[in-house]
Design an enzyme around this catalytic site. Structure first.
Site, PDB file in Angstrom:
ATOM      1  N   HIS A 156       0.853  -1.198   0.000  1.00 12.01           N
ATOM      2  CA  HIS A 156       0.000   0.000   0.000  1.00 12.01           C
ATOM      3  C   HIS A 156       0.885   1.243   0.000  1.00 12.01           C
ATOM      4  O   HIS A 156       1.661   1.481   0.934  1.00 12.01           O
ATOM      5  CB  HIS A 156      -0.933  -0.004   1.221  1.00 12.01           C
TER       6      HIS A 156
ATOM      7  N   GLU B 114       1.741   3.791   2.899  1.00  9.45           N
ATOM      8  CA  GLU B 114       2.196   3.259   4.190  1.00  9.45           C
ATOM      9  C   GLU B 114       3.723   3.283   4.251  1.00  9.45           C
ATOM     10  O   GLU B 114       4.409   2.265   4.356  1.00  9.45           O
ATOM     11  CB  GLU B 114       1.578   1.861   4.394  1.00  9.45           C
TER      12      GLU B 114
ATOM     13  N   ARG C 123      -3.075   4.636  -2.386  1.00 12.94           N
ATOM     14  CA  ARG C 123      -2.992   3.294  -1.799  1.00 12.94           C
ATOM     15  C   ARG C 123      -2.682   2.196  -2.828  1.00 12.94           C
ATOM     16  O   ARG C 123      -1.888   1.290  -2.573  1.00 12.94           O
ATOM     17  CB  ARG C 123      -4.339   2.987  -1.121  1.00 12.94           C
TER      18      ARG C 123
ATOM     19  N   HIS D  33       2.348  -3.588   6.805  1.00 10.64           N
ATOM     20  CA  HIS D  33       1.350  -2.535   6.552  1.00 10.64           C
ATOM     21  C   HIS D  33       1.375  -1.561   7.722  1.00 10.64           C
ATOM     22  O   HIS D  33       2.011  -1.806   8.740  1.00 10.64           O
ATOM     23  CB  HIS D  33      -0.045  -3.148   6.404  1.00 10.64           C
TER      24      HIS D  33
ATOM     25  N   GLU E  79       0.459  -4.734  11.103  1.00  6.06           N
ATOM     26  CA  GLU E  79       0.076  -3.322  11.004  1.00  6.06           C
ATOM     27  C   GLU E  79       0.916  -2.593  12.036  1.00  6.06           C
ATOM     28  O   GLU E  79       0.676  -2.684  13.234  1.00  6.06           O
ATOM     29  CB  GLU E  79      -1.424  -3.144  11.310  1.00  6.06           C
TER      30      GLU E  79
END
Ligand code: 0X9
Ligand code: ZN
Length: 252
Positions: free
Chosen positions: A46, A49, A104, A174, A249
């Site tokens: 993404h 990020e 993204r 991510h 994440e």
């Protein structure tokens, strides 16, 4: 630069993006002929990020500078080969610098639409097209015309398939949420190896707290976060047999 100066490091141009940028994999190995088990990472699928690409590069730097001086790092490099795709979505990343900081997706032209881009983390075969992904080209979670339609996802797929049987851990980076996530992502079902995955996730999360004081929640994506279909983590687990396949994440 590291590949030309450090004998532990080699790079491979593994594929080409929609707009023609190179997708590079870096390998850290103290003995390439030994076919060791592999720890495998992809970063910045993404585009916005940014911390994830920095994290891949940080890990590469930490491992290469610690080898031969830090006993734990030396042992880890002697036991495993380490493979990284630091920039899995180079077109989206470039676009997040030049045009739209919060971009993204990749930069695929969607036929019949003015909206650009496929969400590469919805373009993998596991549960393709299901809940948590969209058929609409303007959606931020557009899954694309078919599984692995995008050259960037094809490249990751080919790389992990080339090392089938050797990949002991595959981590997709991510951001952000402070979560350590396992399969399944495309449903709320739990994998048969879930107890083993939970043990590994707990060890990782405990180490993060011990080192940085940053608590992460952990568990299956479908139960901890939301349902997302066509993700890397489910593909690496379900189709490539990587039990320790996770999405992290990172912290904000
Ligand atoms: O929705 C996503 O693709 C990920 N979250 S993000 O905010 N980085 O977009 C979560 C994907 C979780 N997937 C798997 N664990 N497979
Ligand atoms: Zn993401």
């Amino acid at each position: 630069d590291l590949a030309s100066t450090n004998p532990l490091v080699s790079t491979l141009v593994a594929g080409t993006s929609v707009e023609g940028r190179q997708i590079v994999q870096a390998t850290i190995s103290s003995d390439r002929s030994a076919n060791k088990p592999i720890a495998w990472f992809d970063c910045i699928i993404h585009a916005r990020e940014w911390i994830t690409a920095a994290t891949c590069v940080w890990i590469i730097d930490t491992i290469t500078s610690g080898y031969g001086t830090d006993a734990e790092i030396t042992a880890l490099v002697d036991q495993y080969d380490w493979k990284f795709v630091p920039v899995a979505n180079p077109d989206g990343y470039a676009n997040s610098w030049s045009n739209d900081r919060l971009w993204r997706k990749n930069r695929a032209i969607n036929s019949g639409s003015a909206c650009v881009g496929v969400d590469l983390n919805r373009n993998f075969p596991s549960g393709f097209g299901g809940e948590g992904s969209s058929n609409l080209p303007c959606s931020e979670t557009h899954h694309g015309v078919s599984a692995l339609s995008e050259p960037e996802s094809q490249t990751l797929d080919a790389l992990i398939a080339a090392d089938r049987g050797r990949v002991k851990a595959a981590i997709s980076m991510h951001s952000y949420s402070q979560l350590w996530l396992s399969s399944y992502s495309y449903s709320s079902a739990l994998p048969v190896e879930y107890p083993e995955m939970m043990n590994a996730m707990k060890a990782g999360v405990d180490a993060l707290v011990a080192t940085y004081g940053t608590p992460y929640e952990y568990g299956s994506t479908g139960t901890v976060l939301y349902i997302a279909s066509g993700t890397t983590t489910d593909h690496y687990y379900e189709n490539e047999g990587v039990v320790h396949s996770y999405t992290i994440e990172l912290r904000d």
